[in-house]
Design a protein around this motif. Structure first.
Motif, PDB file in Angstrom:
ATOM      1  N   MET A 204       0.818  -1.336   0.071  1.00  0.00           N
ATOM      2  CA  MET A 204      -0.040  -0.037   0.053  1.00  0.00           C
ATOM      3  C   MET A 204       0.863   1.308  -0.003  1.00  0.00           C
ATOM      4  SD  MET A 204      -3.002  -1.086  -0.642  1.00  0.00           S
ATOM      5  CE  MET A 204      -3.742   0.480  -0.393  1.00  0.00           C
ATOM      6  N   ARG A 205       1.963   1.360   0.513  1.00  0.00           N
ATOM      7  CA  ARG A 205       2.718   2.512   0.570  1.00  0.00           C
ATOM      8  C   ARG A 205       3.390   2.623  -0.798  1.00  0.00           C
ATOM      9  NH1 ARG A 205       5.351  -0.243   5.339  1.00  0.00           N
ATOM     10  NH2 ARG A 205       4.673   0.698   7.185  1.00  0.00           N
ATOM     11  N   ARG A 206       3.823   1.617  -1.436  1.00  0.00           N
ATOM     12  CA  ARG A 206       4.477   1.853  -2.698  1.00  0.00           C
ATOM     13  C   ARG A 206       3.429   2.143  -3.602  1.00  0.00           C
ATOM     14  NH1 ARG A 206       9.178  -0.374  -4.275  1.00  0.00           N
ATOM     15  NH2 ARG A 206      10.662  -1.363  -2.873  1.00  0.00           N
ATOM     16  N   LEU A 207       2.087   1.743  -3.774  1.00  0.00           N
ATOM     17  CA  LEU A 207       1.116   2.021  -4.506  1.00  0.00           C
ATOM     18  C   LEU A 207       0.448   3.528  -4.237  1.00  0.00           C
ATOM     19  CD1 LEU A 207      -1.290  -1.325  -4.377  1.00  0.00           C
ATOM     20  CD2 LEU A 207       0.069  -0.234  -6.214  1.00  0.00           C
ATOM     21  N   ASP A 208       0.510   3.765  -2.849  1.00  0.00           N
ATOM     22  CA  ASP A 208       0.254   5.063  -2.553  1.00  0.00           C
ATOM     23  C   ASP A 208       1.260   6.222  -3.105  1.00  0.00           C
ATOM     24  OD1 ASP A 208      -1.411   6.965  -0.970  1.00  0.00           O
ATOM     25  OD2 ASP A 208       0.411   7.688  -0.035  1.00  0.00           O
ATOM     26  N   ALA A 209       2.713   5.850  -3.123  1.00  0.00           N
ATOM     27  CA  ALA A 209       3.749   6.568  -3.638  1.00  0.00           C
ATOM     28  C   ALA A 209       3.412   7.057  -5.193  1.00  0.00           C
ATOM     29  CB  ALA A 209       5.113   6.083  -3.428  1.00  0.00           C
ATOM     30  N   ALA A 210       2.727   5.612  -5.706  1.00  0.00           N
ATOM     31  CA  ALA A 210       2.587   5.742  -7.358  1.00  0.00           C
ATOM     32  C   ALA A 210       1.347   6.448  -7.462  1.00  0.00           C
ATOM     33  CB  ALA A 210       2.803   4.503  -7.800  1.00  0.00           C
ATOM     34  N   GLY A 211       0.700   6.848  -6.510  1.00  0.00           N
ATOM     35  CA  GLY A 211      -0.978   7.488  -6.778  1.00  0.00           C
ATOM     36  C   GLY A 211      -1.956   6.534  -7.018  1.00  0.00           C
ATOM     37  N   THR A 212      -1.718   5.234  -6.929  1.00  0.00           N
ATOM     38  CA  THR A 212      -2.836   4.390  -7.278  1.00  0.00           C
ATOM     39  C   THR A 212      -3.383   3.479  -6.174  1.00  0.00           C
ATOM     40  OG1 THR A 212      -0.995   2.422  -7.810  1.00  0.00           O
ATOM     41  CG2 THR A 212      -1.548   3.992  -9.654  1.00  0.00           C
ATOM     42  N   ALA A 213      -3.026   3.773  -4.833  1.00  0.00           N
ATOM     43  CA  ALA A 213      -3.730   3.077  -3.533  1.00  0.00           C
ATOM     44  C   ALA A 213      -5.124   3.722  -3.394  1.00  0.00           C
ATOM     45  CB  ALA A 213      -2.936   3.320  -2.389  1.00  0.00           C
ATOM     46  N   GLY A 214      -5.960   2.926  -2.994  1.00  0.00           N
ATOM     47  CA  GLY A 214      -7.220   3.166  -2.506  1.00  0.00           C
ATOM     48  C   GLY A 214      -7.690   2.934  -1.152  1.00  0.00           C
ATOM     49  N   PHE A 215      -8.558   3.272  -0.504  1.00  0.00           N
ATOM     50  CA  PHE A 215      -9.048   3.209   0.860  1.00  0.00           C
ATOM     51  C   PHE A 215     -10.195   3.278   0.911  1.00  0.00           C
ATOM     52  CE2 PHE A 215      -4.692   5.015   0.590  1.00  0.00           C
ATOM     53  CZ  PHE A 215      -3.861   4.006   1.330  1.00  0.00           C
ATOM     54  N   TRP A 216     -11.082   2.147   1.258  1.00  0.00           N
ATOM     55  CA  TRP A 216     -12.489   1.838   1.239  1.00  0.00           C
ATOM     56  C   TRP A 216     -13.139   1.744   2.511  1.00  0.00           C
ATOM     57  CZ3 TRP A 216     -15.849  -2.844   1.098  1.00  0.00           C
ATOM     58  CH2 TRP A 216     -16.995  -2.901   0.642  1.00  0.00           C
ATOM     59  N   ASP A 217     -13.763   2.780   3.112  1.00  0.00           N
ATOM     60  CA  ASP A 217     -14.370   2.894   4.436  1.00  0.00           C
ATOM     61  C   ASP A 217     -15.405   1.627   4.402  1.00  0.00           C
ATOM     62  OD1 ASP A 217     -15.370   3.508   6.775  1.00  0.00           O
ATOM     63  OD2 ASP A 217     -15.858   5.674   6.149  1.00  0.00           O
ATOM     64  N   VAL A 218     -15.129   0.788   5.495  1.00  0.00           N
ATOM     65  CA  VAL A 218     -16.384  -0.045   5.737  1.00  0.00           C
ATOM     66  C   VAL A 218     -17.798   0.684   6.520  1.00  0.00           C
ATOM     67  CG1 VAL A 218     -14.978  -1.947   5.843  1.00  0.00           C
ATOM     68  CG2 VAL A 218     -15.628  -0.816   7.842  1.00  0.00           C
ATOM     69  N   GLU A 219     -17.522   2.016   6.905  1.00  0.00           N
ATOM     70  CA  GLU A 219     -18.709   2.822   7.160  1.00  0.00           C
ATOM     71  C   GLU A 219     -19.304   1.897   8.536  1.00  0.00           C
ATOM     72  OE1 GLU A 219     -21.041   3.308   3.851  1.00  0.00           O
ATOM     73  OE2 GLU A 219     -19.765   5.017   3.329  1.00  0.00           O
ATOM     74  N   GLY A 220     -20.728   1.355   8.349  1.00  0.00           N
ATOM     75  CA  GLY A 220     -21.327   1.056   9.463  1.00  0.00           C
ATOM     76  C   GLY A 220     -21.216  -0.577   9.833  1.00  0.00           C
ATOM     77  N   SER A 221     -20.345  -1.213   8.952  1.00  0.00           N
ATOM     78  CA  SER A 221     -20.118  -2.784   9.118  1.00  0.00           C
ATOM     79  C   SER A 221     -19.276  -3.023  10.297  1.00  0.00           C
ATOM     80  CB  SER A 221     -19.710  -3.240   7.818  1.00  0.00           C
ATOM     81  OG  SER A 221     -20.608  -3.177   6.530  1.00  0.00           O
ATOM     82  N   TRP A 222     -19.170  -4.267  10.913  1.00  0.00           N
ATOM     83  CA  TRP A 222     -18.490  -4.680  12.149  1.00  0.00           C
ATOM     84  C   TRP A 222     -17.551  -5.545  11.484  1.00  0.00           C
ATOM     85  CZ3 TRP A 222     -18.866  -9.799  12.710  1.00  0.00           C
ATOM     86  CH2 TRP A 222     -19.998 -10.594  12.291  1.00  0.00           C
ATOM     87  N   TRP A 223     -16.586  -5.914  12.404  1.00  0.00           N
ATOM     88  CA  TRP A 223     -15.432  -6.795  11.955  1.00  0.00           C
ATOM     89  C   TRP A 223     -14.695  -7.073  13.291  1.00  0.00           C
ATOM     90  CZ3 TRP A 223     -10.221  -5.506  12.505  1.00  0.00           C
ATOM     91  CH2 TRP A 223      -9.913  -4.276  12.835  1.00  0.00           C
ATOM     92  N   GLN A 224     -14.074  -8.090  13.240  1.00  0.00           N
ATOM     93  CA  GLN A 224     -13.152  -8.562  14.377  1.00  0.00           C
ATOM     94  C   GLN A 224     -12.089  -9.264  14.011  1.00  0.00           C
ATOM     95  OE1 GLN A 224     -13.224  -7.418  17.480  1.00  0.00           O
ATOM     96  NE2 GLN A 224     -11.437  -8.493  17.781  1.00  0.00           N
ATOM     97  N   ASP A 225     -10.839  -9.167  14.521  1.00  0.00           N
ATOM     98  CA  ASP A 225      -9.684  -9.760  14.293  1.00  0.00           C
ATOM     99  C   ASP A 225      -9.660 -10.770  15.377  1.00  0.00           C
ATOM    100  OD1 ASP A 225      -7.010 -11.004  13.819  1.00  0.00           O
ATOM    101  OD2 ASP A 225      -5.993  -9.160  14.201  1.00  0.00           O
ATOM    102  N   VAL A 226      -9.946 -12.199  14.978  1.00  0.00           N
ATOM    103  CA  VAL A 226     -10.069 -13.233  15.797  1.00  0.00           C
ATOM    104  C   VAL A 226      -8.693 -13.870  16.340  1.00  0.00           C
ATOM    105  CG1 VAL A 226     -11.290 -15.399  16.711  1.00  0.00           C
ATOM    106  CG2 VAL A 226     -12.406 -13.555  15.144  1.00  0.00           C
ATOM    107  N   ASP A 227      -7.799 -13.289  17.172  1.00  0.00           N
ATOM    108  CA  ASP A 227      -6.509 -13.533  17.516  1.00  0.00           C
ATOM    109  C   ASP A 227      -6.270 -14.127  18.727  1.00  0.00           C
ATOM    110  OD1 ASP A 227      -6.367 -11.190  17.925  1.00  0.00           O
ATOM    111  OD2 ASP A 227      -4.462 -10.629  17.138  1.00  0.00           O
ATOM    112  N   THR A 228      -7.236 -13.784  19.642  1.00  0.00           N
ATOM    113  CA  THR A 228      -6.962 -14.142  21.032  1.00  0.00           C
ATOM    114  C   THR A 228      -8.354 -14.435  21.578  1.00  0.00           C
ATOM    115  OG1 THR A 228      -7.850 -12.026  21.789  1.00  0.00           O
ATOM    116  CG2 THR A 228      -5.303 -12.205  21.454  1.00  0.00           C
ATOM    117  N   PRO A 229      -8.271 -15.396  22.822  1.00  0.00           N
ATOM    118  CA  PRO A 229      -9.712 -15.760  23.245  1.00  0.00           C
ATOM    119  C   PRO A 229     -10.633 -14.681  23.687  1.00  0.00           C
ATOM    120  CG  PRO A 229      -7.849 -16.933  24.309  1.00  0.00           C
ATOM    121  CD  PRO A 229      -7.061 -15.886  23.523  1.00  0.00           C
ATOM    122  N   GLY A 230     -10.049 -13.729  24.101  1.00  0.00           N
ATOM    123  CA  GLY A 230     -10.810 -12.454  24.426  1.00  0.00           C
ATOM    124  C   GLY A 230     -11.380 -11.853  22.998  1.00  0.00           C
ATOM    125  N   ALA A 231     -10.724 -12.026  21.712  1.00  0.00           N
ATOM    126  CA  ALA A 231     -11.167 -11.310  20.701  1.00  0.00           C
ATOM    127  C   ALA A 231     -12.335 -12.175  20.242  1.00  0.00           C
ATOM    128  CB  ALA A 231      -9.995 -11.199  19.548  1.00  0.00           C
TER     129      ALA A 231
END
Length: 244
Positions: A204-231
């Protein structure tokens, strides 16, 4: 260009922080459903027909398990072993050998399934804008369960100023879902050649430097990184809330 019909799912890590009794993080059940099934059902909503799961740790057992897995209609899965899985995730992405464009997801990230209904239209917009790669991001910082572990982004004048887990001042976080055109994998290869390793942030850094990176807001959607018992417990809560 049509929407991607291939999705790469990264599942090469050790999963030691979660230590899932199911034997692998991507098989860990959330609300009685393995994470892999959450991915398959979600990508089916986006018109994906091929899943490529990149394996590493305990790869033979995972490949054997997924080979007999029940999938949504007209969907197939194949596993690709990355022998250098102890390196960063960009090496696993390149190991997949997927033809661009493709979707990319982290195997341990659970994302609200309804978001995937928006992917075909979003990919058409990415193509029209000439995006080499697009990262899904979330500005709902108060909703992030484990902020220290989140990959954070700071922007200045619409361009990446910094991207790291260690930022104190930042605008949004990385959701772990990407649209990858050919320029994305080209950026990974360039970074790998330069320093012997590569990851999604490098691309993403390289693409951003080239002006071709994009960023897409998930807005109201939820998500979770499931990498611990608490998560994992928090993901269960999110699913329960969504059902209500």
């Amino acid at each position: 260009m049509t929407a991607p019909t291939t999705a790469v799912i990264l599942a090469a890590g050790f999963g030691s922080r979660l230590d899932a009794p199911e034997g692998h993080k991507i098989l860990a059940e959330i609300a009685g459903v393995p994470l892999f099934d959450w991915h398959a059902a979600a990508f089916a909503r986006a018109g994906v027909r091929e899943l490529i799961v990149v394996t590493g740790f305990n790869h033979e057992a995972l490949a054997s398990t997924l080979a007999g897995w029940s999938l949504p209609p007209q969907m197939s899965v194949r596993t690709v072993y990355n022998p250098k899985f102890e390196l960063s995730n960009g090496v696993s992405i390149l190991s997949a050998g997927a033809t661009a464009p493709f979707w990319l997801a982290m195997g341990d990230h659970l994302i609200e399934p309804a978001l995937f209904d928006r992917l075909p239209a979003a990919s058409a917009e990415f193509d029209r804008a000439g995006r080499g790669g697009v990262l899904a991001i979330d500005y709902k910082l108060d909703d992030v369960f484990d902020m220290p572990d989140a990959n954070k982004l700071r922007f200045t004048d619409g361009r990446i100023d910094a991207i790291s887990k260690d930022l104190d001042d930042f605008d949004c976080v990385d959701v772990g879902l990407f649209y990858c055109a050919e320029a994305f994998t080209d950026a990974l290869r360039a970074e790998l050649a330069a320093r012997g390793d590569c990851n999604t942030s490098d691309a993403m850094r390289r693409l951003d430097a080239a002006g071709t990176a994009g960023f897409w807001d998930v807005e109201g959607s939820w998500w979770q990184d499931v990498d611990t018992p608490g998560a994992r417990a928090h993901a269960e809560t999110l699913v329960a809330r969504s059902a209500v």
